[in-house]
Design an enzyme around this catalytic site. Structure first.
Site, short mmCIF file in Angstrom:
data_model
loop_
_atom_site.label_atom_id
_atom_site.label_comp_id
_atom_site.label_asym_id
_atom_site.label_seq_id
_atom_site.Cartn_x
_atom_site.Cartn_y
_atom_site.Cartn_z
N HIS A 100 -2.30 -86.83 -31.20
CA HIS A 100 -2.39 -87.53 -29.74
C HIS A 100 -2.32 -86.53 -28.76
O HIS A 100 -1.44 -85.55 -28.92
CB HIS A 100 -1.70 -88.86 -29.68
CG HIS A 100 -0.05 -88.71 -29.62
ND1 HIS A 100 0.56 -88.62 -31.03
CD2 HIS A 100 1.06 -88.27 -28.65
CE1 HIS A 100 1.84 -88.33 -30.74
NE2 HIS A 100 1.92 -87.97 -29.37
N HIS A 102 -1.22 -86.29 -24.57
CA HIS A 102 -0.79 -87.09 -23.57
C HIS A 102 -1.57 -86.77 -22.35
O HIS A 102 -1.19 -85.38 -21.95
CB HIS A 102 0.81 -86.63 -23.32
CG HIS A 102 1.84 -86.86 -24.55
ND1 HIS A 102 2.63 -87.87 -24.34
CD2 HIS A 102 1.83 -86.33 -25.67
CE1 HIS A 102 3.23 -88.11 -25.43
NE2 HIS A 102 2.94 -87.00 -26.18
P1 5GP Z 1 5.17 -87.70 -29.13
O1 5GP Z 1 6.68 -87.41 -28.77
O2 5GP Z 1 5.06 -87.84 -30.46
O3 5GP Z 1 4.34 -86.46 -28.77
O4 5GP Z 1 4.83 -88.91 -28.17
C1 5GP Z 1 4.87 -90.39 -28.72
C2 5GP Z 1 4.63 -91.22 -27.65
O5 5GP Z 1 4.40 -92.35 -28.07
C3 5GP Z 1 5.79 -91.25 -26.56
O6 5GP Z 1 5.59 -90.85 -25.54
C4 5GP Z 1 6.31 -92.77 -26.76
O7 5GP Z 1 6.63 -93.21 -25.65
C5 5GP Z 1 4.98 -93.42 -27.25
N1 5GP Z 1 4.98 -94.55 -28.08
C6 5GP Z 1 6.07 -94.67 -29.12
N2 5GP Z 1 5.68 -95.75 -29.55
C7 5GP Z 1 4.59 -96.38 -28.96
C8 5GP Z 1 4.15 -97.79 -29.00
O8 5GP Z 1 4.31 -98.75 -30.09
N3 5GP Z 1 3.08 -98.01 -28.15
C9 5GP Z 1 2.72 -96.96 -27.16
N4 5GP Z 1 1.92 -97.48 -26.22
N5 5GP Z 1 3.40 -96.12 -27.04
C10 5GP Z 1 4.23 -95.75 -27.99
#
Ligand code: 5GP
Ligand code: ZN
Length: 137
Positions: A100, A102
């Site tokens: 993903h 951001h």
């Molecule tokens: P990563 O650290 O993997 O790049 O980012 C994962 C992101 O997913 C985090 O910013 C976290 O807040 C978001 N996230 C985790 N679980 C959920 C969820 O169930 N729903 C949504 N909308 N965001 C999520």
């Protein structure tokens, strides 16, 4: 699809999310713990564990969608500035193993800081550059 992946479950509609864009291949929705208002996640519906493991053919459309979503998010919260960030792998801060991007709208003095700058020796810089040239052909 991965049965255990939270983001696959959002794609399937099993977990609710504030979706802002969806087509046959991609989905974008608001991050549940935003760094700023409008913080959006853009991703392929297909389960790829990380950016490095995502086929090149998927990336053009994904990046264009990320740019569009970031501009829309920024505009929706009253700014034109944003960061696009990919955390690739746990040491880079990736928590959810479904690729993903951001998109984070930014404001003056919003408290976020860029990475700390380190001093790296010229020898190391040259060594890294040479190794990268080899790998990039
Ligand atoms: P990563 O650290 O993997 O790049 O980012 C994962 C992101 O997913 C985090 O910013 C976290 O807040 C978001 N996230 C985790 N679980 C959920 C969820 O169930 N729903 C949504 N909308 N965001 C999520
Ligand atoms: Zn997944």
């Amino acid at each position: 699809m991965s049965e255990t992946c939270i983001f696959c479950r959002i794609v399937k509609g099993e977990i609710p999310a504030l979706k802002v864009y969806e087509d046959d291949d991609l989905i974008a929705f608001l991050d549940i713990q935003p760094a700023n208002p409008g913080h959006t996640l853009i991703m392929p519906k297909e389960h790829y564990p990380s950016l490095a493991e995502t086929p090149d053919e998927e990336l053009g459309k994904l990046f264009i969608a990320a740019k569009r979503a970031a501009k829309a998010a920024a505009d929706a919260v009253g700014t034109s500035d944003f960061n696009l960030i990919v955390n690739n792998g746990p040491d880079a801060g990736q928590i959810i193993g479904h690729v993903h991007i951001h998109a984070i709208p930014r404001f003056a003095d919003d408290g976020h800081r860029h990475w700390a700058k380190k001093s790296v020796s010229e020898e190391t810089m040259k060594d890294v550059a040479a190794k990268m040239k080899d790998r990039l052909g």
